[in-house]
Scaffold this motif. Structure first.
Motif, PDB file in Angstrom:
ATOM      1  N   ARG A 230     -11.645  -9.072  13.644  1.00 32.65           N
ATOM      2  CA  ARG A 230     -11.228  -9.173  12.237  1.00 32.65           C
ATOM      3  C   ARG A 230     -10.564  -7.888  11.757  1.00 32.65           C
ATOM      4  O   ARG A 230      -9.609  -7.916  10.996  1.00 32.65           O
ATOM      5  N   GLU A 231     -11.066  -6.759  12.189  1.00 32.95           N
ATOM      6  CA  GLU A 231     -10.506  -5.484  11.746  1.00 32.95           C
ATOM      7  C   GLU A 231      -9.060  -5.321  12.224  1.00 32.95           C
ATOM      8  O   GLU A 231      -8.196  -4.882  11.467  1.00 32.95           O
ATOM      9  N   MET A 232      -8.791  -5.725  13.459  1.00 27.28           N
ATOM     10  CA  MET A 232      -7.441  -5.631  13.995  1.00 27.28           C
ATOM     11  C   MET A 232      -6.515  -6.601  13.274  1.00 27.28           C
ATOM     12  O   MET A 232      -5.382  -6.261  12.946  1.00 27.28           O
ATOM     13  N   ARG A 233      -6.998  -7.799  12.994  1.00 28.58           N
ATOM     14  CA  ARG A 233      -6.195  -8.764  12.251  1.00 28.58           C
ATOM     15  C   ARG A 233      -5.851  -8.244  10.864  1.00 28.58           C
ATOM     16  O   ARG A 233      -4.731  -8.398  10.398  1.00 28.58           O
ATOM     17  N   GLU A 234      -6.813  -7.620  10.229  1.00 33.13           N
ATOM     18  CA  GLU A 234      -6.576  -7.074   8.892  1.00 33.13           C
ATOM     19  C   GLU A 234      -5.550  -5.942   8.948  1.00 33.13           C
ATOM     20  O   GLU A 234      -4.700  -5.820   8.073  1.00 33.13           O
ATOM     21  N   SER A 235      -5.613  -5.135   9.988  1.00 29.74           N
ATOM     22  CA  SER A 235      -4.648  -4.048  10.166  1.00 29.74           C
ATOM     23  C   SER A 235      -3.236  -4.595  10.362  1.00 29.74           C
ATOM     24  O   SER A 235      -2.276  -4.097   9.766  1.00 29.74           O
ATOM     25  N   VAL A 236      -3.107  -5.643  11.184  1.00 29.89           N
ATOM     26  CA  VAL A 236      -1.803  -6.275  11.410  1.00 29.89           C
ATOM     27  C   VAL A 236      -1.293  -6.860  10.100  1.00 29.89           C
ATOM     28  O   VAL A 236      -0.129  -6.679   9.725  1.00 29.89           O
ATOM     29  N   ARG A 237      -2.164  -7.549   9.381  1.00 30.47           N
ATOM     30  CA  ARG A 237      -1.758  -8.165   8.114  1.00 30.47           C
ATOM     31  C   ARG A 237      -1.311  -7.097   7.118  1.00 30.47           C
ATOM     32  O   ARG A 237      -0.286  -7.270   6.446  1.00 30.47           O
TER      33      ARG A 237
ATOM     34  N   ALA B 140       2.165 -14.573  12.673  1.00 30.01           N
ATOM     35  CA  ALA B 140       2.451 -13.136  12.560  1.00 30.01           C
ATOM     36  C   ALA B 140       3.798 -12.807  13.213  1.00 30.01           C
ATOM     37  O   ALA B 140       4.573 -12.016  12.668  1.00 30.01           O
ATOM     38  N   VAL B 141       4.081 -13.424  14.346  1.00 28.01           N
ATOM     39  CA  VAL B 141       5.373 -13.197  15.015  1.00 28.01           C
ATOM     40  C   VAL B 141       6.507 -13.703  14.133  1.00 28.01           C
ATOM     41  O   VAL B 141       7.545 -13.032  13.981  1.00 28.01           O
ATOM     42  N   HIS B 142       6.333 -14.867  13.532  1.00 24.68           N
ATOM     43  CA  HIS B 142       7.358 -15.392  12.618  1.00 24.68           C
ATOM     44  C   HIS B 142       7.553 -14.458  11.427  1.00 24.68           C
ATOM     45  O   HIS B 142       8.686 -14.192  11.015  1.00 24.68           O
ATOM     46  N   ALA B 143       6.460 -13.966  10.864  1.00 22.16           N
ATOM     47  CA  ALA B 143       6.550 -13.062   9.709  1.00 22.16           C
ATOM     48  C   ALA B 143       7.269 -11.769  10.101  1.00 22.16           C
ATOM     49  O   ALA B 143       8.160 -11.302   9.379  1.00 22.16           O
ATOM     50  N   ALA B 144       6.903 -11.181  11.232  1.00 25.93           N
ATOM     51  CA  ALA B 144       7.548  -9.944  11.677  1.00 25.93           C
ATOM     52  C   ALA B 144       9.030 -10.177  11.957  1.00 25.93           C
ATOM     53  O   ALA B 144       9.878  -9.344  11.595  1.00 25.93           O
ATOM     54  N   SER B 145       9.365 -11.294  12.570  1.00 23.02           N
ATOM     55  CA  SER B 145      10.773 -11.610  12.856  1.00 23.02           C
ATOM     56  C   SER B 145      11.568 -11.789  11.568  1.00 23.02           C
ATOM     57  O   SER B 145      12.706 -11.331  11.458  1.00 23.02           O
TER      58      SER B 145
END
Length: 187
Positions: free
Chosen positions: A96-103, A171-176
């Motif tokens: 969860r912490e890594m997901r929150e960091s990515v978000r 996340a890939v779509h958002a970053a793209s």
């Protein structure tokens, strides 16, 4: 040649010239002072050239070795760190912490891009991001809103063919989409 040898040769040449001019006084009257100085300087030049050539021929030949060029370094590609974070966040649901960091990183990048490309305030950019008004890509929008709206059934089935988690795909779509909007903006 040594300096003494050169001076000796020069002295002998001057002595011979002097004896020649004494022996044949008519020859001395045909040479002007300007011509005599010119001949004298020319002879000095020739003697200096011979001296330098002899000295260079006696000098040992030295070749300088150039050092080996630097070995190339493998440098990280920009975005590798983010890709690793995303792979870790998508591989294990307990991360969860890594997901929150990515978000958080994607949200900051999206807000900054919206502010820059659309000329709105940060608060307005956050509102557009949360409402999904910022993009036409339903999966990039879903990363921030939490639900896919506007995607056909065929798109949803096609999206499920790979082995990535829904979070990772969104996340890939958002970053793209953030990258596309940022690169497409001409300041």
């Amino acid at each position: 040649m040594k300096l003494r040898t050169l001076l000796a040769v020069f002295g002998v040449a001057l002595a011979l010239t002097g004896f020649t001019l004494v022996a044949a006084p008519g020859l001395a009257s045909t040479i002007t002072l300007d011509e005599a100085v010119l001949v004298f300087v020319g002879l000095l030049g020739v003697l200096q050239g011979v001296r330098v050539a002899i000295a260079r021929s006696r000098t040992a030949y030295e070749q300088v070795e150039t050092p080996d060029p630097e070995a190339s370094q493998d440098l990280p590609t920009p975005g590798d760190e983010f890709d690793e974070m995303l792979a870790t966040a998508g591989a294990d649901r307990r991360e969860r912490e890594m997901r929150e960091s990515v978000r958080n990183r994607l949200e900051r990048a999206a807000v900054a891009t919206i502010v820059r490309t659309e000329g709105c305030t940060e608060a307005e950019a956050k509102r557009r991001l949360e409402s999904g008004e910022w993009t036409d890509d339903p999966y990039a929008r879903a990363f921030f809103t939490g639900s896919v709206e506007g995607a056909s059934l065929f798109d949803r089935i096609d999206l499920r063919r790979d082995n990535q988690s829904r979070y990772h795909r969104w996340a890939v779509h958002a970053a793209s989409e953030i990258t596309r909007r940022s690169e497409g903006f001409d300041a």
